[in-house]
Scaffold this active site. Structure first.
Site, PDB file in Angstrom:
ATOM      1  N   LYS A  74      23.633 -18.731 -20.411  1.00 19.08           N
ATOM      2  CA  LYS A  74      23.718 -19.849 -21.355  1.00 19.08           C
ATOM      3  C   LYS A  74      23.351 -21.120 -20.613  1.00 19.08           C
ATOM      4  O   LYS A  74      23.923 -21.440 -19.579  1.00 19.08           O
ATOM      5  CB  LYS A  74      25.133 -19.955 -21.925  1.00 19.08           C
ATOM      6  CG  LYS A  74      25.249 -21.012 -23.012  1.00 19.08           C
ATOM      7  CD  LYS A  74      26.532 -20.843 -23.818  1.00 19.08           C
ATOM      8  CE  LYS A  74      27.734 -21.361 -23.050  1.00 19.08           C
ATOM      9  NZ  LYS A  74      28.992 -21.071 -23.765  1.00 19.08           N
ATOM     10  N   LYS A  94      37.784 -19.651 -27.972  1.00 20.53           N
ATOM     11  CA  LYS A  94      38.380 -19.988 -26.681  1.00 20.53           C
ATOM     12  C   LYS A  94      39.901 -19.965 -26.833  1.00 20.53           C
ATOM     13  O   LYS A  94      40.468 -20.868 -27.449  1.00 20.53           O
ATOM     14  CB  LYS A  94      37.916 -21.377 -26.232  1.00 20.53           C
ATOM     15  CG  LYS A  94      36.421 -21.423 -25.948  1.00 20.53           C
ATOM     16  CD  LYS A  94      35.962 -22.756 -25.416  1.00 20.53           C
ATOM     17  CE  LYS A  94      34.525 -22.620 -24.909  1.00 20.53           C
ATOM     18  NZ  LYS A  94      33.900 -23.890 -24.556  1.00 20.53           N
ATOM     19  N   LYS A 146      22.793 -25.233 -20.561  1.00 17.78           N
ATOM     20  CA  LYS A 146      23.169 -26.502 -21.189  1.00 17.78           C
ATOM     21  C   LYS A 146      21.896 -27.300 -21.460  1.00 17.78           C
ATOM     22  O   LYS A 146      21.020 -27.398 -20.587  1.00 17.78           O
ATOM     23  CB  LYS A 146      24.080 -27.303 -20.249  1.00 17.78           C
ATOM     24  CG  LYS A 146      25.388 -26.600 -19.920  1.00 17.78           C
ATOM     25  CD  LYS A 146      26.325 -26.568 -21.106  1.00 17.78           C
ATOM     26  CE  LYS A 146      27.682 -25.989 -20.720  1.00 17.78           C
ATOM     27  NZ  LYS A 146      28.624 -25.971 -21.854  1.00 17.78           N
ATOM     28  N   ASP A 159      31.389 -24.553 -31.397  1.00 14.97           N
ATOM     29  CA  ASP A 159      32.256 -24.468 -30.217  1.00 14.97           C
ATOM     30  C   ASP A 159      33.284 -25.607 -30.262  1.00 14.97           C
ATOM     31  O   ASP A 159      34.421 -25.398 -30.679  1.00 14.97           O
ATOM     32  CB  ASP A 159      31.412 -24.511 -28.940  1.00 14.97           C
ATOM     33  CG  ASP A 159      32.275 -24.400 -27.690  1.00 14.97           C
ATOM     34  OD1 ASP A 159      33.460 -24.061 -27.809  1.00 14.97           O
ATOM     35  OD2 ASP A 159      31.768 -24.649 -26.574  1.00 14.97           O
ATOM     36  N   GLU A 201      24.490 -23.090 -29.430  1.00 12.49           N
ATOM     37  CA  GLU A 201      25.901 -23.461 -29.514  1.00 12.49           C
ATOM     38  C   GLU A 201      26.050 -24.967 -29.708  1.00 12.49           C
ATOM     39  O   GLU A 201      25.423 -25.746 -28.981  1.00 12.49           O
ATOM     40  CB  GLU A 201      26.587 -23.001 -28.220  1.00 12.49           C
ATOM     41  CG  GLU A 201      28.088 -23.045 -28.249  1.00 12.49           C
ATOM     42  CD  GLU A 201      28.676 -22.300 -27.054  1.00 12.49           C
ATOM     43  OE1 GLU A 201      28.406 -21.091 -26.889  1.00 12.49           O
ATOM     44  OE2 GLU A 201      29.408 -22.938 -26.274  1.00 12.49           O
TER      45      GLU A 201
HETATM   46 MG    MG Z   1      30.005 -24.754 -25.453  1.00 13.19          MG
END
Ligand code: MG
Length: 364
Positions: A159, A260, A161, A236, A211
């Site tokens: 993943k 999470k 950023k 998220d 995301e």
């Molecule tokens: Mg995230």
């Protein structure tokens, strides 16, 4: 069970390298751990709040005070189970990550006493889960190089950023160097309504999930993107509770959720959201919080549930921590082995924990 003693510790663990995202950069991992004693049982819990309140309202040193002054006195000397904790703390508004630390510790005691693993407790059956790593912001060459080396270590999903101006070309550079790797992107809310076409192009470039591209609250943009994309558009930062996720789903503003456990208030809430996603045909991914080995074990057990259809942030803590009081997850052939020992995680090395503890409070 009667809670006889609570130890709250603020620890500061050295990072392998600073972690950068759209919401800031951290150089060391300050976090809070709690140790609970009840009868013959001892349990540990992690509060994964970050060192600064840049990602959520909670932050480590603040959570330490909340646990010491507010949550601790509500549980020490009281009869409580992990399942009953939320109602005992129901008068305290917010602070899900601080509450999650206590829930984890109580669950740890209960599971150790029952000689049961967390994975078995939550109903997870997968013996291993595909590993995934996240790479922070950096130059194209730097990110591409880091992805290549992670792929070499066995991570099949990375993943990345992204921020405006640092997205399409970045993904192309990563793919040019490592064509085989699965790429997800995470905007941490850095994009706006005018970026819709660019994000559609990104979605069509072969990334497997986007995301939190838009800021929390920009549901209109999120719904437009969901409508135009076949890949999951994952909430998220916006997925702080089942109520928030349900609200977004009704507006068509998500097609995936990053679950999470700390942010939701604990493991039970995370499992509940997982079941809700499965029932509503919403994709789910297990999201990491740069935890230490304790929180990583909890995440790995939850991530072995069948509804996690998007590869999550499942990587050992040694990727970011130079030192960790807890044993790490086992990465084997591109997969994380689901923890199967009793309790949430194995016991910590208390010498290492003492070494990196900067504050400690004892309540009894
Ligand atoms: Mg995230």
């Amino acid at each position: 069970m009667l809670i006889e003693r609570l130890e709250v510790r603020l620890v500061e663990l050295p990072l392998v390298e600073p972690f950068k995202a759209a919401h800031g950069s951290i150089a060391s991992r300050q976090l809070v751990v709690v140790r609970v004693e009840a009868g013959d049982g001892v349990g540990w819990g992690e509060c994964s709040a970050l060192p600064e309140p840049t990602y959520t309202e909670e932050f480590a040193a603040g959570a330490y005070v909340v646990l010491e002054e507010q949550l601790g006195p509500r549980v020490v000397g009281h009869e409580v189970s992990a399942a009953g904790l939320a109602s005992l703390l129901g008068d305290v508004v917010g602070h899900p990550m601080a509450k999650a630390a206590l829930e984890m510790a109580l669950l740890d005691i209960e599971l150790r006493t029952a000689d049961r693993s967390l994975a078995a407790h939550v109903g997870a059956t997968a013996e291993r889960v595909r590993a995934g790593a996240a790479v922070g912001l950096g130059s194209e060459a730097d990110v591409a190089q880091r992805v290549a080396s992670l792929a070499g270590e066995g991570f099949g999903r990375i993943k990345i950023k992204i921020v405006p101006g640092h997205d399409l070309h970045l993904v192309a550079a990563v793919r040019a160097m490592t064509p085989s790797v699965e790429i997800q992107v995470d905007g941490n809310g850095a994009y706006g309504p005018s970026d819709l076409d660019l994000l559609v192009e990104l979605a069509e470039s072969g990334v497997t999930a986007i995301e939190q591209p838009f800021a929390v609250g920009d549901n209109r943009s999120a719904a437009k993107l969901v409508n135009r994309c076949t890949i999951p558009i994952v909430a998220d930062e916006a997925a702080g509770s089942l109520a928030a996720v349900s609200h977004l789903q009704e507006r068509g503003a998500l097609s995936g959720v990053s679950i999470k456990p700390p942010r939701l208030g604990g493991i039970e809430a995370a499992v509940g959201l997982h079941h809700w996603c499965a029932d509503h045909d919403i994709a789910a991914t297990a999201g990491g919080m740069v935890e230490c080995g304790l929180g990583r074990h909890a995440l790995a057990a939850v991530a072995a549930l069948p509804g996690f259809t998007i590869t999550g942030d499942l990587s050992p803590a040694r990727r970011w921590l130079e030192a960790d009081p807890w044993p790490d997850l086992v990465l084997n052939d591109g997969s994380i082995v689901t923890p199967s020992g009793p309790g949430v995680a194995p016991a910590p090395d208390e010498d290492v924990l003492d070494h990196y503890s900067t504050r400690q409070a004892d309540l009894n």
